[in-house]
Design a protein around this motif. Structure first.
Motif, PDB file in Angstrom:
ATOM      1  N   ARG A 198      10.522  -3.666   3.737  1.00  0.00           N
ATOM      2  CA  ARG A 198       9.551  -3.249   2.723  1.00  0.00           C
ATOM      3  C   ARG A 198       8.450  -2.372   3.324  1.00  0.00           C
ATOM      4  O   ARG A 198       7.962  -2.622   4.424  1.00  0.00           O
ATOM      5  N   ILE A 199       8.076  -1.378   2.560  1.00  0.00           N
ATOM      6  CA  ILE A 199       7.005  -0.463   2.957  1.00  0.00           C
ATOM      7  C   ILE A 199       5.878  -0.579   1.934  1.00  0.00           C
ATOM      8  O   ILE A 199       6.114  -0.482   0.722  1.00  0.00           O
ATOM      9  N   PHE A 200       4.654  -0.817   2.408  1.00  0.00           N
ATOM     10  CA  PHE A 200       3.467  -0.911   1.551  1.00  0.00           C
ATOM     11  C   PHE A 200       2.649   0.362   1.735  1.00  0.00           C
ATOM     12  O   PHE A 200       1.834   0.456   2.664  1.00  0.00           O
ATOM     13  N   PRO A 201       2.815   1.348   0.875  1.00  0.00           N
ATOM     14  CA  PRO A 201       2.153   2.631   1.108  1.00  0.00           C
ATOM     15  C   PRO A 201       0.636   2.607   0.909  1.00  0.00           C
ATOM     16  O   PRO A 201      -0.071   3.451   1.463  1.00  0.00           O
ATOM     17  N   PHE A 202       0.127   1.633   0.127  1.00  0.00           N
ATOM     18  CA  PHE A 202      -1.309   1.617  -0.175  1.00  0.00           C
ATOM     19  C   PHE A 202      -2.052   0.519   0.571  1.00  0.00           C
ATOM     20  O   PHE A 202      -3.209   0.241   0.264  1.00  0.00           O
ATOM     21  N   ALA A 203      -1.399  -0.118   1.523  1.00  0.00           N
ATOM     22  CA  ALA A 203      -2.050  -1.183   2.285  1.00  0.00           C
ATOM     23  C   ALA A 203      -2.228  -0.733   3.717  1.00  0.00           C
ATOM     24  O   ALA A 203      -1.398   0.006   4.264  1.00  0.00           O
ATOM     25  N   SER A 204      -3.315  -1.187   4.335  1.00  0.00           N
ATOM     26  CA  SER A 204      -3.547  -0.865   5.734  1.00  0.00           C
ATOM     27  C   SER A 204      -2.613  -1.675   6.614  1.00  0.00           C
ATOM     28  O   SER A 204      -2.004  -2.660   6.187  1.00  0.00           O
ATOM     29  N   GLY A 205      -2.514  -1.268   7.854  1.00  0.00           N
ATOM     30  CA  GLY A 205      -1.587  -1.947   8.749  1.00  0.00           C
ATOM     31  C   GLY A 205      -1.978  -3.376   9.025  1.00  0.00           C
ATOM     32  O   GLY A 205      -1.142  -4.216   9.331  1.00  0.00           O
ATOM     33  N   GLU A 206      -3.268  -3.701   8.963  1.00  0.00           N
ATOM     34  CA  GLU A 206      -3.745  -5.049   9.234  1.00  0.00           C
ATOM     35  C   GLU A 206      -4.508  -5.573   8.035  1.00  0.00           C
ATOM     36  O   GLU A 206      -4.959  -4.829   7.174  1.00  0.00           O
ATOM     37  N   GLY A 207      -4.647  -6.871   7.972  1.00  0.00           N
ATOM     38  CA  GLY A 207      -5.406  -7.485   6.898  1.00  0.00           C
ATOM     39  C   GLY A 207      -4.506  -7.961   5.769  1.00  0.00           C
ATOM     40  O   GLY A 207      -3.317  -7.651   5.703  1.00  0.00           O
ATOM     41  N   LEU A 208      -5.101  -8.731   4.851  1.00  0.00           N
ATOM     42  CA  LEU A 208      -4.368  -9.284   3.727  1.00  0.00           C
ATOM     43  C   LEU A 208      -4.123  -8.229   2.676  1.00  0.00           C
ATOM     44  O   LEU A 208      -4.912  -7.309   2.486  1.00  0.00           O
TER      45      LEU A 208
END
Length: 905
Positions: A442-452
């Motif tokens: 899965r790729i989360f394009p709008f989330a930063s690499g770290e954090g919730l």
């Protein structure tokens, strides 16, 4: 890792050389004795002239500490070849005595001597340096009983005689009542004579596989044995003795080659008199010890009516990497005689392959195999084994898979699988050769690499999945023939799901997704009407073609907790209910653009629609629009009850219902029958989780007409109830044992599971005629029996496996019990050595007893005796076996049985 198939080792005797370096030990003792002469006074004759004494420094240091004496002689200035090649240590509990007059060194009580890889322990050890001999023997305790028998160990070789006498000059030795273990044998000889390092002679020798070599239940006795370590054993007249009674079983002489590794050899067949195929020789052949990592056994059967069978069995393993086994079986079966009306001839085969990989060998890739394929009637017709699990099972399954993970960003997973499913009743075979699957993480394009990842946008993710299949549907008669491959269906399916999840009003969990799919085919169809043949014609169209679909779905759910307190003084203090309701919505548009029409009659007035993708590996696009709302509720119930243990302060949690699920759906876009039948299922456990109970039923809200067809009228409006129960089923599985909680659990039926059946003995145990040494009741663990003293306990060890199945059908108002059967298996130990078991059942619909098997077994320590009986049915059979458990003497047995009647077709 050395691998050896014990069931296929021909009879052999294995010994290890009693190599010793006592020569050097005695030399050291002799040397120490001469050097310590100043300890004793000497008688000197009177002389007239005094002899002057030159004072010299004593070069010998005497250690007076008794338990351990270590050589501490100073190094001579003259370079000589050292007498000893290592340090020597010895000790004794009471004393270490040196007698200069008798020229003896005596170590008494718990005497021990160590030199290089040699360990000598005994009650008494005596060195006689005048006769160049060393003696080790027993001593008597206060009760007059001999204790502290000598124990001589060199490397892994251990000899425990009553006494030993050794000449360190001639290197000859006499050993009385030596006891030693050689391979699986335990050997005891009255007198053993060591001529040199490579030749031994024994007199009054007995060898056995019994644990107690002094009082064995059986042994082979011979008066003359010549033993060449690592090469051979030659014996004179050898007689078999059972319970100290000589038997007529004897050999005038015997020759046994010796080796530490597995060895190739002949497998002696078993003679039988069958009812249908005449006399037979079964399970004869040759065992090939090919290497330390794999072996091969070739076995065969021959019957005087012309029937024969061949089997190839191989096991392989490499430590910390993989292990597996391969069985290939072929049988040519003839019934009756040529020219008679009941004459028949058939060929059957079965292939089994099991492979497992050590998970630590390669964490990023894995290969496994579980194959069970062949003739659909193999287990019903085979003449070499009685396989209840395979005979009663209707499905054979196989799977070979390879998977690999690429540690990239994002991570990529790849797998390749070949699967096989075969119905033994209809003889239909479904295969995928192969199935290719690939997925990108899965790729989360709008989330930063770290954090919730919180919220709608941060949880938006997508991934890519690829699946390719080559599907084959065929039958036994067409298996692996050209037509099977011509009818194969191949295709690729690409899917890209875009989804997210988020919270609504803090208590509701919501998710939504948009799924895009694209399917590629290399072969489609074309339908038309052939006026010459006056029928519809379907032609294959080779070439690339594809269709694309998309759908939308969303769901929302929550969890509701409720507790009903009944009072602290009550036995049931509270009942807790957890409910998880969920509502889902899915929409799929119509893909009518992929549909064509054709004239289905000669006049051209009958027009039918079809899609060229019909019958493809991944189906065809839907023509009708779907707009579904799904409703589901899952429930769990548990109670808090007072614990029977008064020391516990907290109440005990008891599960009442593991699950109670209800689900249905409503199609908004449908013009009729919008409500789908409601499915209700429940499951729970009783008696400390020993009984599993599962229940399910289907409730249809619509009525049916007189012809049994479902109509768009609610059942309650048609004079019936709110729902019409069309089907229901209930299963109970119960397993109970008097050994619950103990380590000694009943053995799983691994071969039965490999053949496609259950992993327990509910349908009986498997009887493999090629190896009858294995117990029907589990592993031969005598740990409890060895510690048994006195009378047998009143509570007999037992275990019970029970299964009950009930099926109700009311699709067309038949209101009938379509299935109702009870199956049970029970085993018990009547005595520590007698085991009895039975498997049976009853079909209440057909009103008959199902497959029944009775088992009796007697543990005769190093022997095993069993009786297996199927009293009635198509597989009526009885078999009696008595034989030695050890693999090296597996050919010493008596195996008498009947062959079940096989119906060939």
């Amino acid at each position: 890792m050395a691998r050896q198939k014990l069931s296929h080792i021909f009879t052999k005797i294995a010994f290890k050389a009693l190599r010793t370096n006592l020569f050097n030990i005695v030399l050291l003792a002799f040397f120490l004795t001469i050097g310590s002469a100043k300890i004793y006074s000497q008688e000197i004759n009177n002389k007239s002239t005094a002899i002057p004494i030159n004072k010299q420094a004593d070069s010998i240091k005497i250690v007076t500490t008794n338990p351990i004496i270590v050589d501490t002689i100073n190094v001579d200035t003259i370079k000589k070849k050292p007498i000893l090649e290592g340090k020597i240590k010895y000790k004794a509990e009471k004393y270490a005595k040196i007698d200069q007059k008798k020229k003896l060194i005596t170590l008494y009580d718990k005497a021990e001597l160590y030199y290089q890889d040699i360990e000598l322990k005994s009650g008494i050890i005596v060195f006689n340096y005048e006769k160049n001999e060393v003696y080790a023997g027993r001593i008597k305790d206060s009760a007059g009983v001999y204790t502290q028998l000598p124990s001589f160990k060199q490397g892994s070789n251990v000899v425990e005689p009553d006494s030993i006498r050794f000449n360190y000059k001639t290197k000859k030795a006499l050993i009385w009542n030596s006891r030693t273990e050689q391979s699986e044998f335990r050997v005891k000889a009255e007198i053993s004579k060591r001529v040199n390092d490579s030749v031994y002679f024994m007199k009054g020798a007995r060898f056995t596989t019994s644990k107690d070599v002094d009082d064995p239940e059986y042994y082979f006795k011979t008066n003359k044995v010549k033993y060449v370590p690592g090469k051979k054993v030659v014996t004179g007249l050898t007689n078999m003795v059972i319970a100290n009674v000589p038997t007529p079983i004897a050999l005038p002489f015997a020759f046994f080659p010796m080796t530490e590794e597995s060895q190739s050899g002949i497998i002696i067949p078993t003679f039988n008199d069958t009812r249908q195929r005449g006399y037979s020789l079964q399970n004869g052949g040759y065992y090939f010890a090919l290497s330390k990592n794999y072996d091969l056994a070739i076995l065969g059967d021959y019957f005087t009516n012309g029937s024969y069978a061949l089997r190839f069995e191989s096991s392989y393993a490499q430590r910390y990497k993989f292990r597996g086994n391969v069985n290939i079986r072929y049988e040519n079966l003839i019934q009756s005689e040529r020219g008679f009306p009941d004459y028949s001839k058939t060929n059957i085969y079965n292939i089994q392959w099991s492979h497992s990989q050590d998970s630590k060998s390669n964490p990023n890739s894995r290969f496994s195999a579980s194959v069970n394929l062949g003739s659909s009637r193999y287990f019903q017709q085979s003449i070499n084994q009685l396989n209840a699990n395979g005979n009663l099972n209707n499905t054979l399954n196989s799977s070979i898979s390879y998977s690999k993970t690429f540690n990239s960003v994002p991570q990529v997973n790849l797998s390749l699988t070949a699967s096989h499913s075969q119905n033994t009743q209809t003889e239909e075979i479904n295969m995928t050769l192969p199935t290719l699957q690939m997925s990108v993480d899965r790729i989360f394009p709008f989330a930063s690499g770290e954090g919730l990842k919180k919220g709608f946008f941060k949880n938006i993710n997508f991934q890519y999945n690829l699946r390719g299949e080559n599907q084959i549907r065929t039958t036994d008669s067409l298996f692996f023939k050209p037509q099977m491959f011509r009818d194969a269906k191949a295709g690729f399916q690409h899917s890209i799901p875009l989804s997210t999840n988020f919270k609504i009003f803090k208590y509701f969990s919501a998710s939504t997704s948009l799924n895009y799919q694209e399917v590629w085919y290399i072969k489609t169809i074309n339908k038309s009407f052939d006026s010459d043949l006056n029928k519809e014609v379907i032609k294959d169209v080779n070439g690339f073609d594809a269709f694309r679909t998309y759908s939308f779905s969303s769901s929302i759910g929550t969890t509701i907790y409720g507790t009903f307190n009944l009072g602290e003084t009550k036995k049931i203090k509270a009942i807790r209910h957890v409910m998880r309701p969920a509502i889902s919505y899915s929409q799929t548009p119509s893909f009518a653009k992929y549909y064509d029409t054709y004239a289905a009659d000669a006049s051209g007035t009958m027009i039918k629609e079809y899609t060229r993708f019909e019958g493809g590996a991944f189906g065809a696009p839907g023509k009708n629009r779907s707009n579904n709302v799904g409703i589901s509720i899952s429930n769990t119930f548990e109670a808090k009850v007072t614990d029977k243990d008064s020391t516990k302060t907290e109440p005990k949690k008891v599960m009442l219902l593991n699950n109670l699920n209800l689900s249905t759906s409503y199609d908004i876009a449908a013009d009729s029958l919008r409500w789908a039948p409601m499915r209700v299922s429940a499951g729970t456990q009783f008696f400390n989780n020993k009984m599993n109970a599962n229940f399910g039923m289907t409730l249809n809200p619509y009525a049916i007409n007189n012809s049994g067809r479902e109509i768009n009228t609610f059942n309650i409006d048609n004079g019936g109830s709110l729902f019409r129960m069309t089907s229901a089923n209930m299963t109970l599985n119960y397993s109970l044992s008097s050994r619950d909680g103990d380590k000694n659990k009943k053995k799983e039926n691994k071969q039965g599971q490999r053949n496609g059946g259950r992993d327990d003995d509910l349908f009986g145990t498997n009887t493999d005629f090629s190896d009858r040494r294995e117990s029907q009741f589990g592993n031969d663990d005598d740990s409890e029996e060895d510690s048994f003293k006195g009378f047998y306990k009143a509570e007999l060890p037992w275990d019970i496996t029970l299964a009950y199945q009930l099926t109700y059908s009311n699709t067309n108002r038949e209101n009938a019990i379509s299935g109702n059967s009870l199956m049970v298996s029970a085993n018990t130990d009547l005595t520590p050595k007698w085991k009895v078991g039975a498997s049976t059942g009853y079909d209440f619909v057909q009103k008959g007893v199902t497959f029944t098997q009775l088992r009796f077994e007697r543990d005769l320590l190093s022997w095993r005796m069993d009786f297996n009986w199927t009293p009635f049915g198509n597989n009526a059979f009885w078999g009696f076996f008595i034989g030695i458990k050890s693999g090296v003497l597996s050919d010493i047995k008596w195996d008498k049985r009947t062959i079940p009647d096989r119906v060939l077709r």
